[in-house]
Design an enzyme around this catalytic site. Structure first.
Site, PDB file in Angstrom:
ATOM      1  N   GLU A   1     -12.646  13.275  -0.594  1.00 42.59           N
ATOM      2  CA  GLU A   1     -11.414  13.565  -2.081  1.00 42.59           C
ATOM      3  C   GLU A   1     -10.791  11.969  -2.107  1.00 42.59           C
ATOM      4  O   GLU A   1     -10.829  11.316  -1.034  1.00 42.59           O
ATOM      5  CB  GLU A   1     -10.911  14.489  -1.179  1.00 42.59           C
ATOM      6  CG  GLU A   1      -9.307  14.121  -0.527  1.00 42.59           C
ATOM      7  CD  GLU A   1      -8.100  14.595  -0.511  1.00 42.59           C
ATOM      8  OE1 GLU A   1      -7.252  13.937  -1.509  1.00 42.59           O
ATOM      9  OE2 GLU A   1      -7.072  14.963   0.780  1.00 42.59           O
TER      10      GLU A   1
ATOM     11  N   LYS B   1       1.263  18.561   7.308  1.00 46.12           N
ATOM     12  CA  LYS B   1       2.219  17.955   7.443  1.00 46.12           C
ATOM     13  C   LYS B   1       3.876  18.484   7.605  1.00 46.12           C
ATOM     14  O   LYS B   1       3.631  19.127   6.401  1.00 46.12           O
ATOM     15  CB  LYS B   1       2.061  16.518   7.130  1.00 46.12           C
ATOM     16  CG  LYS B   1       1.426  15.331   7.321  1.00 46.12           C
ATOM     17  CD  LYS B   1       1.821  14.108   7.490  1.00 46.12           C
ATOM     18  CE  LYS B   1       0.704  13.229   7.202  1.00 46.12           C
ATOM     19  NZ  LYS B   1      -0.200  13.504   6.077  1.00 46.12           N
TER      20      LYS B   1
HETATM   21  N1  PSU Z   1      -1.107  15.671   3.081  1.00 46.54           N
HETATM   22  C1  PSU Z   1      -1.926  14.513   3.373  1.00 46.54           C
HETATM   23  N2  PSU Z   1      -2.652  14.007   2.735  1.00 46.54           N
HETATM   24  C2  PSU Z   1      -3.004  13.739   1.757  1.00 46.54           C
HETATM   25  C3  PSU Z   1      -2.433  14.091   0.892  1.00 46.54           C
HETATM   26  C4  PSU Z   1      -1.837  15.726   1.228  1.00 46.54           C
HETATM   27  O1  PSU Z   1      -1.308  14.589   5.034  1.00 46.54           O
HETATM   28  O2  PSU Z   1      -3.300  12.153   1.245  1.00 46.54           O
HETATM   29  C5  PSU Z   1      -2.221  14.394  -0.664  1.00 46.54           C
HETATM   30  C6  PSU Z   1      -4.121  15.361  -0.911  1.00 46.54           C
HETATM   31  O3  PSU Z   1      -4.735  14.888  -1.822  1.00 46.54           O
HETATM   32  C7  PSU Z   1      -3.320  16.651  -1.547  1.00 46.54           C
HETATM   33  C8  PSU Z   1      -2.436  16.088  -1.967  1.00 46.54           C
HETATM   34  O4  PSU Z   1      -4.656  17.633  -2.188  1.00 46.54           O
HETATM   35  O5  PSU Z   1      -1.862  15.199  -1.291  1.00 46.54           O
HETATM   36  C9  PSU Z   1      -1.165  17.467  -2.499  1.00 46.54           C
HETATM   37  O6  PSU Z   1      -0.066  16.826  -3.181  1.00 46.54           O
HETATM   38  P1  PSU Z   1       1.179  17.902  -4.274  1.00 46.54           P
HETATM   39  O7  PSU Z   1       1.669  17.905  -2.769  1.00 46.54           O
HETATM   40  O8  PSU Z   1       1.796  17.525  -4.515  1.00 46.54           O
HETATM   41  O9  PSU Z   1       0.580  19.062  -4.857  1.00 46.54           O
END
Ligand code: PSU
Ligand code: MN
Length: 324
Positions: free
Chosen positions: A46, A181
């Site tokens: 990604e 996390k």
């Molecule tokens: N959690 C992490 N590192 C990340 C992300 C999430 O520990 O880089 C990033 C990923 O791209 C994930 C996105 O798909 O954040 C999720 O964002 P949201 O919670 O806004 O859906």
């Protein structure tokens, strides 16, 4: 029998070629196209982790070493992003450098962002959601990342639930991560995945790993100990006509994991600050990630890099098994 297999392979490849050439917004690099056409192992990666997940220049060097780790394990890497309104499967080194330098300036692109970004010819860094979508359109079955999005703490009032969970429920890609996390509510995240019918696998563990640490106190559905079995579960899901993907949670190697009290204190402080500042919506995750990093100094970045490399290796091994 052999003839039959050959002709069905031919039919599959022909279908694949027709599908990808019909989508004017999908652009697959030559290397990735060749690998897919020959049935070789490919691993999607990604780009939000590059633009929003780590600071420059470590984000770029990490993205390139992750690609190398995939190659070393016998698979072809396909870093996914939206560049100039095209969904790219297989970014060049220059494109990775560009996304890394742009950082938070690039739109963090989730499912709902795609139509506008494509129509306007814009750039976008793909989250787990959009990376899965584009991987699947291109015919890539395995994807490695760091952490996924999930159900946020307090979601019972904010309704902040990552689109990543919905995507896992509908798109046939195996996502290898290091758990989630504890900026998230891990218990509710597992409940949501259960409701949506997403298999959650612990790699070499019965416990959901919590990204920086190997332990969360929550059990996963199944423990699997080999890339071969990961591949066979994915194949069974396809052969049985089941929709959706699967989530493989791979604990950070012991030697890189962080002390639980240090990381939890940082997470609590980050959550408190986010609440005080009224951070919400798509800013929440990047804000919390950046705060935790700031509060724990370089330690969490080093751990982050190591766990992504570890996931890339496992994803490549599973992809190689699938290709055999
Ligand atoms: N959690 C992490 N590192 C990340 C992300 C999430 O520990 O880089 C990033 C990923 O791209 C994930 C996105 O798909 O954040 C999720 O964002 P949201 O919670 O806004 O859906
Ligand atoms: Mn959200």
């Amino acid at each position: 029998m052999q003839e039959r297999e050959k002709s069905s392979n031919f039919a599959q490849n022909t279908n694949w070629f027709i599908i990808i050439s019909m989508n004017a917004y999908l652009s697959i690099s030559d290397e990735v196209q060749h690998a897919l056409r020959e049935g070789r192992a490919v691993v999607a990666l990604e780009s939000t982790i590059i633009s929003h997940g780590m600071p420059y220049p470590q984000n770029v060097s990490t993205a390139l070493s992750v690609e190398q780790a995939v190659r070393d394990a016998g698979a072809v890497p396909a870093t996914i992003a939206i560049i100039g309104g095209k969904m790219k499967a297989g970014c060049s080194k220059e494109e990775i450098e560009y996304l890394g330098k742009q950082g938070q300036q690039v739109t963090k692109a989730s499912r709902r962002d795609l139509p506008v970004l494509l129509a306007r010819g814009m750039d976008g860094a793909t989250t787990v959601t959009t990376t899965m979508m584009i991987a699947s359109m291109a015919g890539i079955r395995v994807f490695a990342t760091g952490g996924i999005g999930g159900v946020h703490r307090g979601a019972e009032t904010t309704m902040d639930i990552s689109a990543d969970l919905e995507e896992l429920a509908q798109t046939p890609v195996m996502v290898v991560c290091a758990g989630a996390k504890s900026i998230l509510d891990l218990g509710l995240t597992l409940e949501y995945l259960e409701t949506k019918g997403v298999p959650v696998i612990g790699y070499g563990t019965d416990e959901l790993p919590a990204f920086y640490t190997r332990h969360s106190g929550f059990r996963v559905d199944y423990r699997i100990d080999s890339p071969a079995e990961l591949a066979s579960v994915y194949k069974a899901q396809r052969a049985a006509g089941l929709k959706g993907g699967m989530l493989v949670t791979n604990p950070i190697p012991e030697e890189y994991s962080m002390p639980e009290d240090v990381i939890n204190a940082a997470i609590d402080k980050a959550l408190q600050e986010a609440a005080e500042k009224g951070i919400h919506g798509k800013q929440t995750t990047p804000f919390l990630l950046a705060k935790v990093k700031e509060l724990t100094g370089g330690d969490s970045l080093a751990a982050n890099i190591q766990l992504v490399l570890n996931n890339a290796r496992l994803a490549a091994e599973a992809a190689v098994e699938m290709a055999e």
